[in-house]
Design a protein around this motif. Sequence first.
Motif, PDB file in Angstrom:
ATOM      1  N   VAL A   1     -11.681  12.437  -1.028  1.00 27.00           N
ATOM      2  CA  VAL A   1     -10.514  11.580  -0.823  1.00 27.00           C
ATOM      3  C   VAL A   1      -9.646  12.140   0.298  1.00 27.00           C
ATOM      4  O   VAL A   1      -9.143  11.389   1.154  1.00 27.00           O
ATOM      5  N   PHE A   2      -9.455  13.449   0.322  1.00 27.80           N
ATOM      6  CA  PHE A   2      -8.642  14.070   1.372  1.00 27.80           C
ATOM      7  C   PHE A   2      -9.225  13.810   2.759  1.00 27.80           C
ATOM      8  O   PHE A   2      -8.493  13.744   3.746  1.00 27.80           O
ATOM      9  N   CYS A   3     -10.554  13.681   2.817  1.00 25.34           N
ATOM     10  CA  CYS A   3     -11.213  13.460   4.110  1.00 25.34           C
ATOM     11  C   CYS A   3     -11.193  12.003   4.548  1.00 25.34           C
ATOM     12  O   CYS A   3     -11.672  11.687   5.638  1.00 25.34           O
ATOM     13  N   THR A   4     -10.655  11.118   3.706  1.00 21.88           N
ATOM     14  CA  THR A   4     -10.572   9.701   4.077  1.00 21.88           C
ATOM     15  C   THR A   4      -9.166   9.279   4.487  1.00 21.88           C
ATOM     16  O   THR A   4      -8.956   8.113   4.835  1.00 21.88           O
ATOM     17  N   LEU A   5      -8.224  10.215   4.461  1.00 18.33           N
ATOM     18  CA  LEU A   5      -6.831   9.863   4.718  1.00 18.33           C
ATOM     19  C   LEU A   5      -6.557   9.488   6.169  1.00 18.33           C
ATOM     20  O   LEU A   5      -5.495   8.949   6.479  1.00 18.33           O
ATOM     21  N   ARG A   6      -7.502   9.767   7.063  1.00 21.43           N
ATOM     22  CA  ARG A   6      -7.320   9.400   8.464  1.00 21.43           C
ATOM     23  C   ARG A   6      -8.340   8.356   8.894  1.00 21.43           C
ATOM     24  O   ARG A   6      -8.649   8.239  10.084  1.00 21.43           O
ATOM     25  N   SER A   7      -8.854   7.605   7.919  1.00 30.76           N
ATOM     26  CA  SER A   7      -9.872   6.605   8.247  1.00 30.76           C
ATOM     27  C   SER A   7      -9.302   5.201   8.114  1.00 30.76           C
ATOM     28  O   SER A   7      -8.462   4.790   8.912  1.00 30.76           O
TER      29      SER A   7
ATOM     30  N   VAL B   1      -8.004   1.928   5.207  1.00 27.19           N
ATOM     31  CA  VAL B   1      -7.518   1.659   3.855  1.00 27.19           C
ATOM     32  C   VAL B   1      -8.682   1.310   2.937  1.00 27.19           C
ATOM     33  O   VAL B   1      -8.752   1.760   1.788  1.00 27.19           O
ATOM     34  N   ALA B   2      -9.627   0.511   3.433  1.00 21.16           N
ATOM     35  CA  ALA B   2     -10.775   0.106   2.612  1.00 21.16           C
ATOM     36  C   ALA B   2     -11.612   1.312   2.205  1.00 21.16           C
ATOM     37  O   ALA B   2     -12.061   1.416   1.058  1.00 21.16           O
ATOM     38  N   PHE B   3     -11.825   2.222   3.131  1.00 14.99           N
ATOM     39  CA  PHE B   3     -12.638   3.399   2.841  1.00 14.99           C
ATOM     40  C   PHE B   3     -11.916   4.345   1.891  1.00 14.99           C
ATOM     41  O   PHE B   3     -12.510   4.905   0.968  1.00 14.99           O
ATOM     42  N   PHE B   4     -10.617   4.518   2.108  1.00 14.28           N
ATOM     43  CA  PHE B   4      -9.819   5.363   1.225  1.00 14.28           C
ATOM     44  C   PHE B   4      -9.805   4.817  -0.202  1.00 14.28           C
ATOM     45  O   PHE B   4      -9.965   5.566  -1.168  1.00 14.28           O
ATOM     46  N   LEU B   5      -9.613   3.500  -0.351  1.00 19.20           N
ATOM     47  CA  LEU B   5      -9.558   2.910  -1.687  1.00 19.20           C
ATOM     48  C   LEU B   5     -10.865   3.071  -2.439  1.00 19.20           C
ATOM     49  O   LEU B   5     -10.862   3.241  -3.665  1.00 19.20           O
ATOM     50  N   LEU B   6     -11.978   3.031  -1.736  1.00 24.22           N
ATOM     51  CA  LEU B   6     -13.271   3.248  -2.387  1.00 24.22           C
ATOM     52  C   LEU B   6     -13.295   4.590  -3.110  1.00 24.22           C
ATOM     53  O   LEU B   6     -13.621   4.663  -4.307  1.00 24.22           O
ATOM     54  N   PHE B   7     -12.937   5.652  -2.420  1.00 20.51           N
ATOM     55  CA  PHE B   7     -12.991   6.981  -3.025  1.00 20.51           C
ATOM     56  C   PHE B   7     -11.824   7.219  -3.985  1.00 20.51           C
ATOM     57  O   PHE B   7     -11.966   7.973  -4.956  1.00 20.51           O
ATOM     58  N   PHE B   8     -10.691   6.592  -3.728  1.00 24.23           N
ATOM     59  CA  PHE B   8      -9.558   6.727  -4.640  1.00 24.23           C
ATOM     60  C   PHE B   8      -9.879   6.098  -5.992  1.00 24.23           C
ATOM     61  O   PHE B   8      -9.641   6.702  -7.049  1.00 24.23           O
TER      62      PHE B   8
ATOM     63  N   ILE C   1     -15.207  -8.278   9.239  1.00 28.00           N
ATOM     64  CA  ILE C   1     -14.469  -7.878   8.044  1.00 28.00           C
ATOM     65  C   ILE C   1     -13.362  -6.888   8.419  1.00 28.00           C
ATOM     66  O   ILE C   1     -13.632  -5.835   9.009  1.00 28.00           O
ATOM     67  N   PRO C   2     -12.096  -7.191   8.087  1.00 28.64           N
ATOM     68  CA  PRO C   2     -11.012  -6.245   8.383  1.00 28.64           C
ATOM     69  C   PRO C   2     -11.040  -5.057   7.426  1.00 28.64           C
ATOM     70  O   PRO C   2     -11.285  -5.221   6.229  1.00 28.64           O
ATOM     71  N   VAL C   3     -10.815  -3.878   7.954  1.00 32.04           N
ATOM     72  CA  VAL C   3     -10.814  -2.672   7.113  1.00 32.04           C
ATOM     73  C   VAL C   3      -9.463  -1.963   7.118  1.00 32.04           C
ATOM     74  O   VAL C   3      -9.285  -0.980   6.401  1.00 32.04           O
ATOM     75  N   ALA C   4      -8.515  -2.428   7.917  1.00 34.38           N
ATOM     76  CA  ALA C   4      -7.131  -1.929   7.919  1.00 34.38           C
ATOM     77  C   ALA C   4      -7.054  -0.430   8.186  1.00 34.38           C
ATOM     78  O   ALA C   4      -6.978   0.379   7.270  1.00 34.38           O
ATOM     79  N   HIS C   5      -7.056  -0.061   9.462  1.00 27.78           N
ATOM     80  CA  HIS C   5      -6.908   1.346   9.842  1.00 27.78           C
ATOM     81  C   HIS C   5      -5.508   1.846   9.492  1.00 27.78           C
ATOM     82  O   HIS C   5      -4.518   1.142   9.675  1.00 27.78           O
ATOM     83  N   PHE C   6      -5.454   3.067   8.974  1.00 27.93           N
ATOM     84  CA  PHE C   6      -4.156   3.674   8.725  1.00 27.93           C
ATOM     85  C   PHE C   6      -3.401   3.822  10.046  1.00 27.93           C
ATOM     86  O   PHE C   6      -4.020   4.131  11.078  1.00 27.93           O
ATOM     87  N   PRO C   7      -2.081   3.631  10.049  1.00 22.27           N
ATOM     88  CA  PRO C   7      -1.327   3.737  11.309  1.00 22.27           C
ATOM     89  C   PRO C   7      -1.378   5.133  11.919  1.00 22.27           C
ATOM     90  O   PRO C   7      -1.202   5.286  13.128  1.00 22.27           O
TER      91      PRO C   7
ATOM     92  N   SER D   1      -4.064   7.080  11.781  1.00 22.99           N
ATOM     93  CA  SER D   1      -5.437   7.410  12.175  1.00 22.99           C
ATOM     94  C   SER D   1      -5.568   7.302  13.687  1.00 22.99           C
ATOM     95  O   SER D   1      -4.714   6.735  14.374  1.00 22.99           O
ATOM     96  N   ALA D   2      -6.657   7.837  14.223  1.00 23.61           N
ATOM     97  CA  ALA D   2      -6.865   7.805  15.670  1.00 23.61           C
ATOM     98  C   ALA D   2      -6.936   6.373  16.178  1.00 23.61           C
ATOM     99  O   ALA D   2      -6.318   6.034  17.198  1.00 23.61           O
ATOM    100  N   THR D   3      -7.660   5.519  15.476  1.00 26.82           N
ATOM    101  CA  THR D   3      -7.755   4.113  15.883  1.00 26.82           C
ATOM    102  C   THR D   3      -6.418   3.411  15.748  1.00 26.82           C
ATOM    103  O   THR D   3      -6.032   2.609  16.610  1.00 26.82           O
ATOM    104  N   GLY D   4      -5.694   3.705  14.661  1.00 30.09           N
ATOM    105  CA  GLY D   4      -4.387   3.101  14.464  1.00 30.09           C
ATOM    106  C   GLY D   4      -3.405   3.475  15.555  1.00 30.09           C
ATOM    107  O   GLY D   4      -2.660   2.625  16.056  1.00 30.09           O
ATOM    108  N   ARG D   5      -3.388   4.752  15.959  1.00 26.44           N
ATOM    109  CA  ARG D   5      -2.486   5.196  17.035  1.00 26.44           C
ATOM    110  C   ARG D   5      -2.869   4.546  18.361  1.00 26.44           C
ATOM    111  O   ARG D   5      -2.002   4.159  19.150  1.00 26.44           O
ATOM    112  N   GLU D   6      -4.178   4.431  18.583  1.00 27.00           N
ATOM    113  CA  GLU D   6      -4.633   3.815  19.829  1.00 27.00           C
ATOM    114  C   GLU D   6      -4.221   2.345  19.895  1.00 27.00           C
ATOM    115  O   GLU D   6      -3.730   1.876  20.928  1.00 27.00           O
TER     116      GLU D   6
END
Length: 293
Positions: free
Chosen positions: A196-202, A204-211, A270-276, A278-283
């Motif tokens: 879960v800690f390793c998904t915090l920069r990916s 929302v969809a991926f984080f919720l799976l492991f959460f 399919i939207p996966v909602a990047h965390f703001p 995350s690298a993609t979110g900042r970009e």
Amino acid sequence: MSSTEATNNGAVEKDLGATPASGAPMNPQMSAEEHEIARQAARFGYGPLAHVNTAEARLPAFGGEFQPGLYKPVEGRKFGNPAPLGLCAFALTTFVLSAINMGARDLTAPNIVVGLAFGYGGLVQLLAGMWEMAVGNTFGATALSSYGGFWLAFAIVLTPGGFEIEKTLEGVSTDAFPSSMGLFLLGWFIFTTILVFCTLRSTVAFFLLFFFLDLTFLLLGVAYLYHDAAGLPNVKLQKAGGLFGLLSAFAAWYNALAGIADTSNSFFIIPVAHFPWSATGRERRGKTDRELA
């Protein structure tokens, strides 16, 4: 004919194999008629080859693997994405077990999961994890291979007449099997927390799976540790674990669909909602700021 059209037609003929004077096509897997149809399709703008930029890439097979070696040799291809396969294997097996944990159709014994846990959730997910290692994805290899191992271990424990693990522990005491299963599941809770800690920069969809999966292991582990006098897991905690297991299964299917669907096979992405953060979110946020400036 324009110079561009001549160049593209020349590239098509190079990939498909030009027909020499003898009439035999250079590509032995295509007849002269097949060669001509494909060449005309690319030239006049119809058929799957009409949308391929032949000047930049070799022509891909448009019929999946049912067109072996027609346009592009297998050894020249890159690896596909093994993640959707592993996610689907995890999702289906988790869905069935979680439905039973919730008491669906008045089912109580998870014996039907044994076949899935061995064949799909176990073997197929383990293979997907090894393929993730081959493409250089350490996280994917660790997660998929580990959960593949979980399902194999789970199936071994529950195989009727197999290793007789449950029967042996029940022979020791009423508390032995549920307590052992509780510790087993809590161990997987700890492992999943690490992921879960390793998904915090990916995403929302991926984080919720492991959460959701983390809560599933926690609730089921505690349910077995706080079992009743007959050695059965706590019903309320088991159902709660089953609920989060279902959420985890659907999150896995959602992520799998996001990995499968693209412009070649779907009308939407399919939207996966990047965390703001995350690298993609900042970009993306940076691009938006520049556009508004």
